[in-house]
Design an enzyme around this catalytic site. Structure first.
Site, PDB file in Angstrom:
ATOM      1  N   TYR A 163       0.666  -1.129  -0.234  1.00 28.51           N
ATOM      2  CA  TYR A 163      -0.142   0.023   0.065  1.00 28.51           C
ATOM      3  C   TYR A 163       0.838   1.219   0.052  1.00 28.51           C
ATOM      4  O   TYR A 163       0.635   2.179  -0.848  1.00 28.51           O
ATOM      5  CB  TYR A 163      -0.933  -0.165   1.299  1.00 28.51           C
ATOM      6  CG  TYR A 163      -2.181   0.759   1.348  1.00 28.51           C
ATOM      7  CD1 TYR A 163      -2.488   1.603  -0.112  1.00 28.51           C
ATOM      8  CD2 TYR A 163      -3.348   0.633   1.874  1.00 28.51           C
ATOM      9  CE1 TYR A 163      -3.602   2.538  -0.198  1.00 28.51           C
ATOM     10  CE2 TYR A 163      -4.618   1.299   1.649  1.00 28.51           C
ATOM     11  CZ  TYR A 163      -4.440   2.187   0.722  1.00 28.51           C
ATOM     12  OH  TYR A 163      -5.914   2.763   0.716  1.00 28.51           O
ATOM     13  N   GLU A 170       2.039   6.555  -6.946  1.00 32.81           N
ATOM     14  CA  GLU A 170       1.162   7.185  -7.436  1.00 32.81           C
ATOM     15  C   GLU A 170       1.373   8.694  -7.285  1.00 32.81           C
ATOM     16  O   GLU A 170       1.134   9.632  -8.454  1.00 32.81           O
ATOM     17  CB  GLU A 170      -0.326   7.028  -6.589  1.00 32.81           C
ATOM     18  CG  GLU A 170      -0.668   5.753  -6.868  1.00 32.81           C
ATOM     19  CD  GLU A 170      -1.915   5.198  -5.999  1.00 32.81           C
ATOM     20  OE1 GLU A 170      -2.396   6.199  -5.486  1.00 32.81           O
ATOM     21  OE2 GLU A 170      -2.350   3.860  -5.790  1.00 32.81           O
TER      22      GLU A 170
END
Length: 246
Positions: A163, A170
């Site tokens: 994660y 991102e």
């Protein structure tokens, strides 16, 4: 209380998805496993099997574009599934998770030339691919009620590393895109215009990036709470993991 309570408790205890719903959910999740497995293979092929000559001619985005657009944007279906009660996932949490990735693909990588060559792209794709293969595989097996313990363990453990890695990728994509948006007025609406409105793509990118600060910790802690619920109950967790869809 007794007769009425017993009567009203029966429907909720035995509420099972129909065979058609199960078939649809299994096909959707299995299809996503296949799609993300293909993307993971593309990543391995691009960086490990192909030579520098190939990578000089073809960018990673050009090589993986079609599969990423199809299978990442197909995640929007998850919001619909949660909203219509086909799965037990929280539609708000699901919406945040899906939106961030769709924004990276559609609103960053596809929208800017710098996003396509960001060093965050391979990082994000690697984290996404591994995460989604495990997650959708867990969902598919859960539908047919055959979930090996190691799959449950991977589902609620690998996110601890993947994660943050995915979010890092991102944000790197966002950073490369905002530098281009700052110097070029792309995807923006300036005054005056017939709508009498203005929109700054550069500002929007920064709003989304800053949104990671309050939202990411909540989603991350939500997954830890799910991990404690599923893996933290000892022998009882094995039975409960067969019932949980999230």
């Amino acid at each position: 209380m007794s007769a009425k309570a017993v009567k009203s408790s029966k429907p909720s205890a035995s509420k099972e998805p129909s065979a058609v719903t199960k078939l649809y959910l299994f096909a959707y999740n299995a299809g996503q496993v296949v799609g993300w497995s293909y993307i993971l293979w593309q990543l391995a092929n691009y960086y490990l099997l192909q030579g520098p000559e190939f990578r000089a001619k073809v960018t990673l985005w050009e090589y993986t574009r079609l599969a990423v657009i199809i299978f990442q944007n197909a995640a929007f279906v998850e919001i619909l599934n949660a909203s219509f009660g086909l799965v037990k996932s929280n539609p708000v949490v699901t919406g945040f998770q899906v939106f961030s990735r769709m924004m990276v693909v559609v609103g960053v990588v596809m929208a800017t030339p710098t996003g396509k060559v960001s060093p965050g792209l391979p990082i994000a794709l690697l984290a996404w691919a591994i995460t989604e293969i495990i997650r959708y595989g867990y969902y598919a097996l859960n539908i047919i009620k055959v979930v090996p313990h190691f799959v449950v363990f991977l589902r609620y453990t690998t996110f601890i590393a993947l994660y943050p890695i995915g979010v890092t990728g991102e944000l790197l994509c966002f950073w490369w895109a905002q530098s281009y948006a700052r110097e070029n007025s792309v995807w923006s609406v300036v005054m005056p215009n017939k709508w009498n409105a203005t929109f700054s793509y550069f500002g929007f990118l920064w709003i989304v990036m800053l949104g990671y600060i309050p939202i990411f910790p909540q989603l991350y802690l939500h997954m830890f709470a799910q991990r404690r619920k599923i893996l933290g109950g000892g022998a009882a967790s094995g039975a409960s993991s067969q019932k949980k869809g999230n």
